[in-house]
Design an enzyme around this catalytic site. Structure first.
Site, short mmCIF file in Angstrom:
data_model
loop_
_atom_site.label_atom_id
_atom_site.label_comp_id
_atom_site.label_asym_id
_atom_site.label_seq_id
_atom_site.Cartn_x
_atom_site.Cartn_y
_atom_site.Cartn_z
N HIS A 123 0.83 -1.21 0.00
CA HIS A 123 0.00 0.00 0.00
C HIS A 123 0.86 1.26 0.00
CE1 HIS A 123 -3.74 -1.96 2.03
NE2 HIS A 123 -3.31 -2.64 0.99
N ARG A 148 -0.54 -0.57 -4.50
CA ARG A 148 -1.88 0.01 -4.46
C ARG A 148 -1.74 1.47 -4.09
NH1 ARG A 148 -6.52 -0.95 0.14
NH2 ARG A 148 -5.52 0.91 0.97
N TYR A 160 -10.52 7.35 3.99
CA TYR A 160 -10.11 6.01 4.44
C TYR A 160 -8.98 5.46 3.56
CZ TYR A 160 -10.38 1.15 5.88
OH TYR A 160 -10.07 -0.11 6.35
N ASP A 211 -8.12 0.96 -4.74
CA ASP A 211 -9.24 0.39 -3.98
C ASP A 211 -10.31 1.46 -3.77
OD1 ASP A 211 -10.89 -1.00 -2.26
OD2 ASP A 211 -9.28 -1.62 -0.88
N HIS A 213 -13.17 0.79 -2.08
CA HIS A 213 -13.82 0.51 -0.79
C HIS A 213 -15.35 0.56 -0.88
CE1 HIS A 213 -10.05 0.26 1.34
NE2 HIS A 213 -9.70 1.47 0.94
N GLU A 237 -10.50 -2.05 -7.36
CA GLU A 237 -11.03 -2.95 -6.33
C GLU A 237 -12.33 -2.43 -5.72
OE1 GLU A 237 -8.00 -3.92 -3.51
OE2 GLU A 237 -9.43 -4.19 -1.88
N GLU A 263 -13.19 -9.17 -0.67
CA GLU A 263 -12.65 -9.21 0.69
C GLU A 263 -13.73 -9.34 1.76
OE1 GLU A 263 -10.50 -5.40 0.45
OE2 GLU A 263 -11.75 -4.70 2.08
N ARG A 284 -11.03 -11.92 -4.40
CA ARG A 284 -10.20 -11.53 -3.25
C ARG A 284 -10.63 -12.15 -1.92
NH1 ARG A 284 -7.17 -7.86 -2.35
NH2 ARG A 284 -8.38 -6.70 -0.82
N GLU A 340 -2.20 -9.42 -1.61
CA GLU A 340 -2.06 -8.15 -0.89
C GLU A 340 -1.13 -8.34 0.30
OE1 GLU A 340 -5.70 -6.69 0.88
OE2 GLU A 340 -4.96 -4.63 0.87
N TRP A 403 -20.04 1.69 2.48
CA TRP A 403 -18.67 1.21 2.44
C TRP A 403 -18.46 0.65 1.09
CZ3 TRP A 403 -14.12 1.41 4.36
CH2 TRP A 403 -13.92 1.79 5.71
#
Ligand code: EZ4
Ligand code: CO
Length: 403
Positions: A123, A148, A160, A211, A213, A237, A263, A284, A340, A403
Protein backbone atom coordinates in the site's frame (compact mmCIF):
# COMPACT_ATOMS: atom_id res chain seq x y z
CA UNK A 1 -3.55 -39.66 14.87
CA UNK A 2 -5.30 -39.22 18.22
CA UNK A 3 -8.45 -37.15 18.64
CA UNK A 4 -8.80 -33.42 19.34
CA UNK A 5 -8.09 -32.95 23.04
CA UNK A 6 -8.45 -29.18 23.43
CA UNK A 7 -9.92 -26.20 21.58
CA UNK A 8 -9.02 -22.77 22.96
CA UNK A 9 -9.95 -19.31 21.77
CA UNK A 10 -7.24 -16.68 22.31
CA UNK A 11 -8.22 -13.01 22.01
CA UNK A 12 -5.32 -10.57 22.06
CA UNK A 13 -4.43 -7.07 20.91
CA UNK A 14 -0.75 -6.64 20.02
CA UNK A 15 -1.41 -3.24 18.42
CA UNK A 16 -4.75 -4.44 17.06
CA UNK A 17 -7.25 -7.17 17.94
CA UNK A 18 -6.93 -10.79 16.84
CA UNK A 19 -9.05 -13.87 17.56
CA UNK A 20 -7.11 -17.12 17.25
CA UNK A 21 -8.30 -20.71 17.63
CA UNK A 22 -5.79 -23.23 18.88
CA UNK A 23 -6.54 -26.95 18.57
CA UNK A 24 -4.41 -29.56 20.34
CA UNK A 25 -4.51 -33.30 19.63
CA UNK A 26 -4.07 -36.03 22.23
CA UNK A 27 -0.52 -36.64 21.02
CA UNK A 28 0.38 -32.98 21.34
CA UNK A 29 0.12 -31.61 17.80
CA UNK A 30 -1.24 -28.08 17.64
CA UNK A 31 -3.02 -26.22 14.86
CA UNK A 32 -3.92 -22.52 14.55
CA UNK A 33 -6.79 -20.78 12.83
CA UNK A 34 -7.51 -17.05 12.47
CA UNK A 35 -11.07 -15.94 13.33
CA UNK A 36 -10.57 -12.16 13.39
CA UNK A 37 -13.58 -10.15 12.19
CA UNK A 38 -12.40 -6.56 12.31
CA UNK A 39 -14.54 -4.42 14.65
CA UNK A 40 -16.78 -7.40 15.61
CA UNK A 41 -14.16 -9.69 17.14
CA UNK A 42 -15.99 -10.93 20.24
CA UNK A 43 -19.02 -12.14 18.26
CA UNK A 44 -16.81 -14.75 16.60
CA UNK A 45 -14.99 -15.55 19.85
CA UNK A 46 -18.37 -16.30 21.48
CA UNK A 47 -19.60 -18.30 18.46
CA UNK A 48 -16.48 -20.45 18.74
CA UNK A 49 -16.30 -20.90 22.49
CA UNK A 50 -20.05 -21.31 23.11
CA UNK A 51 -21.10 -23.28 20.06
CA UNK A 52 -18.19 -24.79 18.15
CA UNK A 53 -15.44 -25.76 20.62
CA UNK A 54 -17.74 -28.11 22.58
CA UNK A 55 -18.34 -30.06 19.34
CA UNK A 56 -14.64 -30.55 18.61
CA UNK A 57 -13.34 -32.48 21.61
CA UNK A 58 -12.96 -36.16 20.79
CA UNK A 59 -13.30 -35.67 17.01
CA UNK A 60 -10.81 -37.06 14.51
CA UNK A 61 -8.65 -34.07 13.38
CA UNK A 62 -7.90 -35.86 10.09
CA UNK A 63 -11.55 -35.47 8.96
CA UNK A 64 -11.28 -31.89 7.72
CA UNK A 65 -14.01 -32.01 5.08
CA UNK A 66 -16.47 -33.84 7.34
CA UNK A 67 -15.90 -31.29 10.13
CA UNK A 68 -16.45 -28.43 7.67
CA UNK A 69 -19.73 -29.98 6.48
CA UNK A 70 -20.85 -30.61 10.06
CA UNK A 71 -20.28 -26.98 11.07
CA UNK A 72 -21.77 -25.52 7.85
CA UNK A 73 -24.74 -27.75 7.06
CA UNK A 74 -25.27 -28.85 10.64
CA UNK A 75 -25.68 -25.32 12.00
CA UNK A 76 -28.89 -24.84 9.97
CA UNK A 77 -28.07 -21.06 9.98
CA UNK A 78 -25.62 -20.95 7.09
CA UNK A 79 -23.11 -18.40 5.89
CA UNK A 80 -22.60 -14.87 7.28
CA UNK A 81 -19.30 -13.39 8.45
CA UNK A 82 -19.49 -14.61 12.07
CA UNK A 83 -20.32 -18.22 11.25
CA UNK A 84 -17.89 -18.46 8.35
CA UNK A 85 -14.99 -16.93 10.29
CA UNK A 86 -15.56 -19.50 13.04
CA UNK A 87 -15.68 -22.38 10.53
CA UNK A 88 -12.60 -20.95 8.82
CA UNK A 89 -10.61 -21.02 12.04
CA UNK A 90 -11.44 -24.68 12.68
CA UNK A 91 -10.70 -25.63 9.07
CA UNK A 92 -7.37 -23.77 8.98
CA UNK A 93 -6.26 -25.28 12.31
CA UNK A 94 -7.09 -28.78 11.04
CA UNK A 95 -5.05 -28.23 7.85
CA UNK A 96 -2.18 -26.99 10.01
CA UNK A 97 -2.38 -30.19 12.08
CA UNK A 98 -2.62 -32.45 9.03
CA UNK A 99 0.40 -30.83 7.39
CA UNK A 100 2.40 -31.01 10.63
CA UNK A 101 1.46 -34.69 10.98
CA UNK A 102 2.68 -35.24 7.41
CA UNK A 103 5.88 -33.28 8.16
CA UNK A 104 5.24 -31.01 5.16
CA UNK A 105 4.48 -27.35 4.50
CA UNK A 106 0.75 -27.02 3.80
CA UNK A 107 1.22 -26.13 0.11
CA UNK A 108 2.52 -29.67 -0.49
CA UNK A 109 -0.84 -31.12 0.57
CA UNK A 110 -2.61 -28.68 -1.78
CA UNK A 111 -0.83 -30.09 -4.81
CA UNK A 112 2.65 -28.65 -4.45
CA UNK A 113 4.07 -25.42 -5.81
CA UNK A 114 2.87 -24.01 -9.13
CA UNK A 115 5.36 -21.11 -9.01
CA UNK A 116 8.59 -19.98 -7.36
CA UNK A 117 7.15 -17.20 -5.22
CA UNK A 118 4.01 -15.22 -4.49
CA UNK A 119 3.84 -11.79 -6.19
CA UNK A 120 2.84 -9.27 -3.53
CA UNK A 121 1.50 -5.73 -3.67
CA UNK A 122 1.93 -3.14 -0.97
CA UNK A 123 0.00 0.00 0.00
CA UNK A 124 1.23 3.45 -0.96
CA UNK A 125 -0.70 6.38 0.41
CA UNK A 126 -0.46 9.96 1.55
CA UNK A 127 -2.50 13.02 2.29
CA UNK A 128 -1.44 14.61 -1.00
CA UNK A 129 -0.42 13.25 -4.39
CA UNK A 130 3.19 14.21 -3.69
CA UNK A 131 3.13 12.28 -0.42
CA UNK A 132 1.73 9.28 -2.26
CA UNK A 133 4.47 9.49 -4.90
CA UNK A 134 7.07 9.47 -2.12
CA UNK A 135 5.32 6.49 -0.59
CA UNK A 136 5.42 4.59 -3.93
CA UNK A 137 9.12 5.37 -4.20
CA UNK A 138 9.84 3.90 -0.75
CA UNK A 139 7.98 0.70 -1.64
CA UNK A 140 9.83 0.28 -4.92
CA UNK A 141 13.09 0.73 -3.00
CA UNK A 142 11.98 -2.05 -0.66
CA UNK A 143 11.54 -4.35 -3.67
CA UNK A 144 7.81 -4.29 -4.40
CA UNK A 145 6.82 -4.57 -8.06
CA UNK A 146 3.14 -3.89 -7.51
CA UNK A 147 1.63 -1.05 -5.50
CA UNK A 148 -1.88 0.01 -4.46
CA UNK A 149 -2.16 3.80 -4.57
CA UNK A 150 -4.59 5.86 -2.47
CA UNK A 151 -4.41 9.51 -1.54
CA UNK A 152 -6.33 12.18 0.30
CA UNK A 153 -8.91 14.05 -1.78
CA UNK A 154 -8.62 17.86 -1.70
CA UNK A 155 -11.48 19.23 0.39
CA UNK A 156 -12.13 15.94 2.23
CA UNK A 157 -10.54 15.16 5.58
CA UNK A 158 -9.63 11.69 6.80
CA UNK A 159 -10.24 9.73 3.58
CA UNK A 160 -10.11 6.01 4.44
CA UNK A 161 -6.84 4.34 3.46
CA UNK A 162 -5.10 7.65 2.67
CA UNK A 163 -2.86 7.99 5.69
CA UNK A 164 0.45 9.76 6.00
CA UNK A 165 2.34 6.65 7.09
CA UNK A 166 0.94 3.46 5.57
CA UNK A 167 3.26 1.41 7.77
CA UNK A 168 1.46 2.62 10.88
CA UNK A 169 -2.01 2.34 9.40
CA UNK A 170 -4.69 0.17 10.97
CA UNK A 171 -8.12 -0.25 9.38
CA UNK A 172 -9.86 0.06 12.77
CA UNK A 173 -9.31 2.51 15.61
CA UNK A 174 -9.58 1.63 19.30
CA UNK A 175 -12.20 3.58 21.25
CA UNK A 176 -15.03 5.68 19.84
CA UNK A 177 -16.49 5.28 16.34
CA UNK A 178 -14.74 7.71 13.95
CA UNK A 179 -16.66 9.53 11.23
CA UNK A 180 -15.44 11.36 8.13
CA UNK A 181 -17.00 13.35 5.28
CA UNK A 182 -17.32 11.83 1.81
CA UNK A 183 -18.00 13.29 -1.61
CA UNK A 184 -18.23 10.96 -4.59
CA UNK A 185 -17.88 13.80 -7.11
CA UNK A 186 -14.68 15.11 -5.55
CA UNK A 187 -13.29 11.57 -5.34
CA UNK A 188 -14.13 10.81 -8.99
CA UNK A 189 -12.40 13.99 -10.12
CA UNK A 190 -9.32 13.21 -8.06
CA UNK A 191 -8.47 9.58 -8.89
CA UNK A 192 -7.49 10.07 -12.57
CA UNK A 193 -5.18 12.93 -11.49
CA UNK A 194 -3.53 10.71 -8.89
CA UNK A 195 -3.01 7.80 -11.30
CA UNK A 196 -1.73 10.06 -14.03
CA UNK A 197 0.87 11.55 -11.62
CA UNK A 198 2.01 8.05 -10.65
CA UNK A 199 2.35 6.92 -14.30
CA UNK A 200 4.18 10.11 -15.23
CA UNK A 201 6.70 9.62 -12.46
CA UNK A 202 7.18 5.84 -12.47
CA UNK A 203 6.11 4.75 -15.95
CA UNK A 204 4.36 1.50 -16.74
CA UNK A 205 6.81 -1.05 -15.31
CA UNK A 206 5.12 -1.07 -11.89
CA UNK A 207 1.75 -2.79 -11.47
CA UNK A 208 -0.77 -0.26 -10.11
CA UNK A 209 -3.90 -1.02 -8.13
CA UNK A 210 -6.59 1.18 -6.61
CA UNK A 211 -9.24 0.39 -3.98
CA UNK A 212 -12.65 2.13 -4.06
CA UNK A 213 -13.82 0.51 -0.79
CA UNK A 214 -17.37 -0.19 -2.07
CA UNK A 215 -18.30 3.49 -2.34
CA UNK A 216 -19.77 3.99 -5.83
CA UNK A 217 -22.99 3.25 -7.64
CA UNK A 218 -22.71 1.03 -10.73
CA UNK A 219 -22.81 3.94 -13.19
CA UNK A 220 -20.24 5.91 -11.17
CA UNK A 221 -18.01 2.85 -11.11
CA UNK A 222 -18.39 2.47 -14.88
CA UNK A 223 -17.39 6.11 -15.30
CA UNK A 224 -14.34 5.73 -13.07
CA UNK A 225 -13.20 2.53 -14.81
CA UNK A 226 -13.50 4.22 -18.17
CA UNK A 227 -11.75 7.40 -17.07
CA UNK A 228 -8.62 5.55 -15.88
CA UNK A 229 -8.24 3.05 -18.75
CA UNK A 230 -5.18 4.83 -20.14
CA UNK A 231 -3.34 4.21 -16.86
CA UNK A 232 -3.64 0.42 -17.31
CA UNK A 233 -4.52 -0.55 -13.76
CA UNK A 234 -3.73 -4.07 -12.59
CA UNK A 235 -7.16 -3.82 -10.97
CA UNK A 236 -9.84 -1.52 -9.65
CA UNK A 237 -11.03 -2.95 -6.33
CA UNK A 238 -14.50 -3.06 -4.76
CA UNK A 239 -16.09 -0.38 -6.94
CA UNK A 240 -19.63 -0.94 -5.61
CA UNK A 241 -21.18 -2.41 -2.43
CA UNK A 242 -20.33 -6.11 -2.33
CA UNK A 243 -23.87 -7.46 -2.27
CA UNK A 244 -24.51 -6.11 -5.79
CA UNK A 245 -23.34 -8.99 -8.02
CA UNK A 246 -25.60 -8.11 -10.97
CA UNK A 247 -24.37 -4.49 -10.89
CA UNK A 248 -21.10 -5.68 -12.38
CA UNK A 249 -22.88 -6.37 -15.67
CA UNK A 250 -23.33 -2.64 -16.13
CA UNK A 251 -19.75 -1.79 -15.10
CA UNK A 252 -18.41 -4.45 -17.47
CA UNK A 253 -20.36 -3.06 -20.41
CA UNK A 254 -18.57 0.26 -20.08
CA UNK A 255 -14.96 -0.42 -19.17
CA UNK A 256 -12.02 -2.74 -19.80
CA UNK A 257 -10.35 -1.79 -16.50
CA UNK A 258 -9.86 -5.11 -14.65
CA UNK A 259 -12.11 -5.55 -11.61
CA UNK A 260 -11.36 -7.18 -8.26
CA UNK A 261 -13.79 -7.93 -5.45
CA UNK A 262 -14.30 -10.32 -2.55
CA UNK A 263 -12.65 -9.21 0.69
CA UNK A 264 -16.02 -9.12 2.49
CA UNK A 265 -17.41 -12.28 0.89
CA UNK A 266 -18.13 -15.23 3.15
CA UNK A 267 -18.89 -18.04 0.75
CA UNK A 268 -18.92 -19.21 -2.83
CA UNK A 269 -22.53 -18.06 -3.07
CA UNK A 270 -21.43 -14.43 -2.71
CA UNK A 271 -19.36 -14.65 -5.89
CA UNK A 272 -20.91 -17.48 -7.90
CA UNK A 273 -22.61 -15.11 -10.36
CA UNK A 274 -19.62 -12.74 -10.55
CA UNK A 275 -17.33 -15.63 -11.44
CA UNK A 276 -19.54 -17.75 -13.66
CA UNK A 277 -20.68 -14.78 -15.76
CA UNK A 278 -17.10 -13.53 -16.06
CA UNK A 279 -18.00 -10.19 -14.46
CA UNK A 280 -14.72 -9.86 -12.54
CA UNK A 281 -11.04 -10.54 -13.14
CA UNK A 282 -9.76 -11.19 -9.60
CA UNK A 283 -11.41 -12.87 -6.62
CA UNK A 284 -10.20 -11.53 -3.25
CA UNK A 285 -11.82 -13.87 -0.72
CA UNK A 286 -9.78 -14.34 2.47
CA UNK A 287 -9.21 -17.66 4.24
CA UNK A 288 -10.45 -16.13 7.50
CA UNK A 289 -13.68 -14.69 6.15
CA UNK A 290 -14.71 -17.24 3.54
CA UNK A 291 -14.75 -20.54 5.38
CA UNK A 292 -11.09 -21.48 5.58
CA UNK A 293 -8.59 -23.21 3.31
CA UNK A 294 -11.14 -25.83 2.17
CA UNK A 295 -13.78 -23.36 1.04
CA UNK A 296 -11.46 -20.75 -0.45
CA UNK A 297 -9.83 -23.56 -2.45
CA UNK A 298 -13.28 -24.39 -3.83
CA UNK A 299 -13.89 -20.73 -4.75
CA UNK A 300 -10.49 -20.52 -6.47
CA UNK A 301 -11.25 -23.72 -8.40
CA UNK A 302 -14.55 -22.26 -9.65
CA UNK A 303 -12.68 -19.08 -10.58
CA UNK A 304 -10.13 -21.03 -12.58
CA UNK A 305 -12.86 -22.41 -14.85
CA UNK A 306 -13.80 -18.83 -15.80
CA UNK A 307 -10.33 -17.24 -16.17
CA UNK A 308 -10.70 -15.36 -12.91
CA UNK A 309 -7.42 -15.13 -10.98
CA UNK A 310 -6.85 -14.87 -7.24
CA UNK A 311 -5.91 -11.72 -5.31
CA UNK A 312 -6.33 -12.61 -1.66
CA UNK A 313 -7.09 -9.92 0.88
CA UNK A 314 -4.05 -9.38 3.09
CA UNK A 315 -4.74 -6.41 5.35
CA UNK A 316 -3.33 -6.24 8.88
CA UNK A 317 -6.68 -7.24 10.41
CA UNK A 318 -6.08 -10.71 8.99
CA UNK A 319 -3.60 -12.29 11.38
CA UNK A 320 -0.26 -13.84 10.36
CA UNK A 321 -2.09 -17.19 10.57
CA UNK A 322 -4.40 -16.10 7.75
CA UNK A 323 -1.57 -14.62 5.69
CA UNK A 324 0.40 -17.87 5.96
CA UNK A 325 -2.64 -19.92 4.88
CA UNK A 326 -3.16 -17.57 1.92
CA UNK A 327 0.50 -17.95 0.89
CA UNK A 328 0.26 -21.74 0.83
CA UNK A 329 -2.83 -21.50 -1.41
CA UNK A 330 -1.16 -18.81 -3.55
CA UNK A 331 1.84 -21.02 -4.18
CA UNK A 332 -0.29 -24.02 -5.13
CA UNK A 333 -3.29 -22.88 -7.18
CA UNK A 334 -2.92 -22.63 -10.99
CA UNK A 335 -4.84 -19.34 -11.24
CA UNK A 336 -2.93 -17.25 -8.71
CA UNK A 337 -2.89 -13.52 -9.54
CA UNK A 338 -1.40 -11.44 -6.73
CA UNK A 339 -1.34 -11.27 -2.92
CA UNK A 340 -2.06 -8.15 -0.89
CA UNK A 341 0.70 -7.49 1.65
CA UNK A 342 0.29 -5.04 4.49
CA UNK A 343 3.13 -6.00 6.82
CA UNK A 344 2.09 -6.50 10.45
CA UNK A 345 3.60 -4.43 13.24
CA UNK A 346 6.61 -5.75 15.14
CA UNK A 347 4.31 -6.22 18.14
CA UNK A 348 2.02 -8.49 16.13
CA UNK A 349 4.90 -10.42 14.57
CA UNK A 350 6.32 -11.07 18.04
CA UNK A 351 3.06 -12.70 19.17
CA UNK A 352 2.87 -14.77 15.95
CA UNK A 353 6.42 -15.93 15.08
CA UNK A 354 6.34 -17.16 11.48
CA UNK A 355 8.36 -18.75 8.67
CA UNK A 356 7.02 -16.66 5.77
CA UNK A 357 9.21 -13.92 4.35
CA UNK A 358 9.26 -11.15 1.75
CA UNK A 359 12.10 -10.97 -0.77
CA UNK A 360 12.49 -9.06 -4.06
CA UNK A 361 8.78 -8.41 -4.52
CA UNK A 362 7.71 -11.95 -3.66
CA UNK A 363 6.41 -13.64 -0.52
CA UNK A 364 7.39 -17.20 0.41
CA UNK A 365 5.48 -19.32 2.94
CA UNK A 366 8.58 -21.21 4.13
CA UNK A 367 9.42 -24.90 4.22
CA UNK A 368 8.55 -25.81 7.82
CA UNK A 369 5.72 -28.28 8.51
CA UNK A 370 2.14 -26.96 8.65
CA UNK A 371 1.30 -23.29 8.16
CA UNK A 372 4.60 -22.16 9.63
CA UNK A 373 3.10 -19.84 12.26
CA UNK A 374 3.10 -20.18 16.04
CA UNK A 375 1.29 -18.30 18.79
CA UNK A 376 3.24 -17.01 21.81
CA UNK A 377 0.42 -17.29 24.35
CA UNK A 378 2.35 -15.73 27.22
CA UNK A 379 3.09 -12.63 25.15
CA UNK A 380 -0.47 -12.59 23.76
CA UNK A 381 -1.83 -12.46 27.33
CA UNK A 382 0.07 -9.20 27.87
CA UNK A 383 -2.01 -7.51 25.15
CA UNK A 384 -5.67 -7.60 26.24
CA UNK A 385 -8.58 -6.91 23.85
CA UNK A 386 -9.58 -3.28 23.24
CA UNK A 387 -12.88 -2.41 21.57
CA UNK A 388 -12.27 -0.93 18.11
CA UNK A 389 -14.36 0.18 15.16
CA UNK A 390 -13.85 0.66 11.45
CA UNK A 391 -14.74 4.28 10.62
CA UNK A 392 -17.92 5.37 8.85
CA UNK A 393 -18.33 8.02 6.15
CA UNK A 394 -21.16 10.54 5.78
CA UNK A 395 -21.98 12.74 2.84
CA UNK A 396 -21.87 16.50 3.30
CA UNK A 397 -25.57 16.51 4.22
CA UNK A 398 -25.01 13.95 6.99
CA UNK A 399 -26.31 10.83 5.21
CA UNK A 400 -24.38 7.65 6.02
CA UNK A 401 -22.52 6.59 2.89
CA UNK A 402 -21.91 3.01 1.77
CA UNK A 403 -18.67 1.21 2.44
O1 EZ4 B 1 -10.77 -2.06 4.53
O2 EZ4 B 1 -9.18 -4.89 6.02
O3 EZ4 B 1 -7.90 -4.01 0.59
N1 EZ4 B 1 -7.87 -3.79 1.76
C1 EZ4 B 1 -8.83 -3.17 2.43
C2 EZ4 B 1 -8.69 -3.12 3.93
C3 EZ4 B 1 -10.07 -3.28 4.57
C4 EZ4 B 1 -9.94 -3.73 5.99
C5 EZ4 B 1 -11.30 -3.95 6.62
O4 EZ4 B 1 -11.19 -4.59 7.85
O5 EZ4 B 1 -9.76 -2.68 1.84
O6 EZ4 B 1 -8.04 -1.98 4.35
CO1 CO C 1 -9.93 -3.46 -0.13
Amino acid sequence: MSTIAAAEVVVCSPGRNFVTLKLTTGDGLTGLGDATLNGRELAVAAYLSEHVCPLLAGRDPARIEDTWQLLYKGAYWRRGPVTMAAIAAVDTALWDIKAKAAGMPLYQLLGGRSRDGVLAYAHASGETIDDTLASVERLLERGYRAVRVQSGVPGLEGVYGAVADPRAYEPAAAGELQESVWSTEEYLRHVPTLLSAVRERFGFSVDLLHDVHHRLTPIEAARLGKSVEEHALFWLEDPVPAERQAAYRLIRRHTTTPLAVGEVFNSIWDCEQLISEGLIDYIRTAVTHAGGVSHVRRIFALAELHDVRTGSHGATDLSPVCLAAALHLDLAVPNFGIQEHMPHSEQTDAVFPHDYRFEDGYLHPGEGPGLGVELDEELAAKHPYRRAYLPVARRRDGTVHSW
